[in-house]
Design a protein around this motif. Structure first.
Motif, PDB file in Angstrom:
ATOM      1  N   GLN A   1       0.837  -1.198   0.000  1.00 40.82           N
ATOM      2  CA  GLN A   1       0.000   0.000   0.000  1.00 40.82           C
ATOM      3  C   GLN A   1       0.877   1.256   0.000  1.00 40.82           C
ATOM      4  N   TYR A   2       1.913   1.223   0.811  1.00 37.48           N
ATOM      5  CA  TYR A   2       2.818   2.365   0.878  1.00 37.48           C
ATOM      6  C   TYR A   2       3.477   2.614  -0.486  1.00 37.48           C
ATOM      7  N   CYS A   3       3.989   1.554  -1.094  1.00 37.77           N
ATOM      8  CA  CYS A   3       4.656   1.688  -2.398  1.00 37.77           C
ATOM      9  C   CYS A   3       3.688   2.226  -3.452  1.00 37.77           C
ATOM     10  N   CYS A   4       2.459   1.703  -3.451  1.00 36.48           N
ATOM     11  CA  CYS A   4       1.466   2.159  -4.432  1.00 36.48           C
ATOM     12  C   CYS A   4       1.138   3.643  -4.229  1.00 36.48           C
ATOM     13  N   GLU A   5       0.952   4.038  -2.971  1.00 40.09           N
ATOM     14  CA  GLU A   5       0.643   5.448  -2.699  1.00 40.09           C
ATOM     15  C   GLU A   5       1.778   6.352  -3.170  1.00 40.09           C
ATOM     16  N   ARG A   6       2.990   5.961  -2.881  1.00 40.32           N
ATOM     17  CA  ARG A   6       4.160   6.783  -3.264  1.00 40.32           C
ATOM     18  C   ARG A   6       4.340   6.849  -4.776  1.00 40.32           C
ATOM     19  N   MET A   7       3.958   5.790  -5.468  1.00 37.79           N
ATOM     20  CA  MET A   7       4.106   5.770  -6.926  1.00 37.79           C
ATOM     21  C   MET A   7       2.852   6.290  -7.636  1.00 37.79           C
ATOM     22  N   GLY A   8       1.820   6.629  -6.879  1.00 40.23           N
ATOM     23  CA  GLY A   8       0.594   7.131  -7.493  1.00 40.23           C
ATOM     24  C   GLY A   8      -0.202   6.045  -8.187  1.00 40.23           C
ATOM     25  N   LYS A   9      -0.081   4.827  -7.694  1.00 33.97           N
ATOM     26  CA  LYS A   9      -0.793   3.685  -8.291  1.00 33.97           C
ATOM     27  C   LYS A   9      -1.905   3.238  -7.353  1.00 33.97           C
ATOM     28  N   HIS A  10      -2.886   2.579  -7.925  1.00 36.31           N
ATOM     29  CA  HIS A  10      -3.986   2.036  -7.136  1.00 36.31           C
ATOM     30  C   HIS A  10      -3.554   0.685  -6.559  1.00 36.31           C
ATOM     31  N   TYR A  11      -3.757   0.500  -5.263  1.00 36.62           N
ATOM     32  CA  TYR A  11      -3.384  -0.763  -4.615  1.00 36.62           C
ATOM     33  C   TYR A  11      -4.459  -1.810  -4.856  1.00 36.62           C
ATOM     34  N   ILE A  12      -4.058  -2.979  -5.305  1.00 36.20           N
ATOM     35  CA  ILE A  12      -4.986  -4.097  -5.518  1.00 36.20           C
ATOM     36  C   ILE A  12      -4.574  -5.207  -4.567  1.00 36.20           C
ATOM     37  N   GLN A  13      -5.461  -5.561  -3.671  1.00 32.50           N
ATOM     38  CA  GLN A  13      -5.157  -6.607  -2.692  1.00 32.50           C
ATOM     39  C   GLN A  13      -5.261  -7.965  -3.371  1.00 32.50           C
ATOM     40  N   ARG A  14      -4.197  -8.750  -3.310  1.00 31.26           N
ATOM     41  CA  ARG A  14      -4.163 -10.052  -3.970  1.00 31.26           C
ATOM     42  C   ARG A  14      -4.123 -11.215  -2.981  1.00 31.26           C
TER      43      ARG A  14
END
Length: 184
Positions: A156-169
């Motif tokens: 989640q942290y990486c996605c937020e920092r990269m401006g990407k949507h987090y998808i829980q897998r």
């Protein structure tokens, strides 16, 4: 010896076979290729073979050879198809795309470095090395649930920092958790 009479008949009837094949196949080139291969196949005819109609037999061999060649030619790609593949390959090697990809990888590396060491190692193991979560739990001496929490928080942290949507897998689905909270 069946080969010798077949060869003699083939040579004596070559022009007739060629014209019949050309008419049948619609291509002088295919007819010539089929007859050359037919000549070579006469060597493969066994001595015990009884041929009742030698001319028909030879012509049938030539037709079968032509059909085999036609099938093999259909599997070969045309020059246009090959050019099309080169264009796809060139598109993938676009320098701008390569630079964008390298920049994203470098940004992801920097963001990974911002994570606590254990969380970072778990993400690298799970996502880059495809290590099963149970093996990661064993390696770090934690529960499977802890691994899942660390991975979720890190991703989640990486996605937020990269401006990407987090998808829980992995783990429970978010809507399942909401239902469980409502039941409580």
């Amino acid at each position: 010896m069946i080969k010798k009479p077949l060869r003699e008949l083939f040579l004596a009837s070559y022009k007739e076979f060629r014209q019949r094949l050309w008419n049948r196949l619609g291509s002088q080139h295919l007819a010539d290729d089929a007859l050359h291969e037919t000549w070579l196949r006469i060597d493969g005819v066994g001595d015990g073979v009884v041929v009742k109609y030698p001319a028909a037999y030879l012509f049938r061999i030539a037709l079968n050879v032509a059909e085999e060649q036609r099938r093999s030619q259909s599997r070969i790609m045309s020059l246009d198809e090959v050019d099309e593949l080169y264009q796809v390959a060139d598109e993938l090697a676009d320098p701008a795309r390569i630079i964008i990809g390298e920049t994203e990888i470098e940004t992801f590396r920097q963001i990974l470095d911002e994570l606590p060491p254990r969380r970072r190692e778990m993400i690298i193991a799970a996502r880059l090395r495809d290590v099963p979560h149970t093996d990661i739990a064993r390696r770090f001496g934690v529960s499977l649930r802890t691994v899942e929490k660390e991975l979720k928080a890190g991703l989640q942290y990486c996605c937020e920092r990269m401006g990407k949507h987090y998808i829980q897998r992995f783990g429970p689905r978010p809507e399942t958790k909401a239902l469980l909270k409502n039941d409580e």
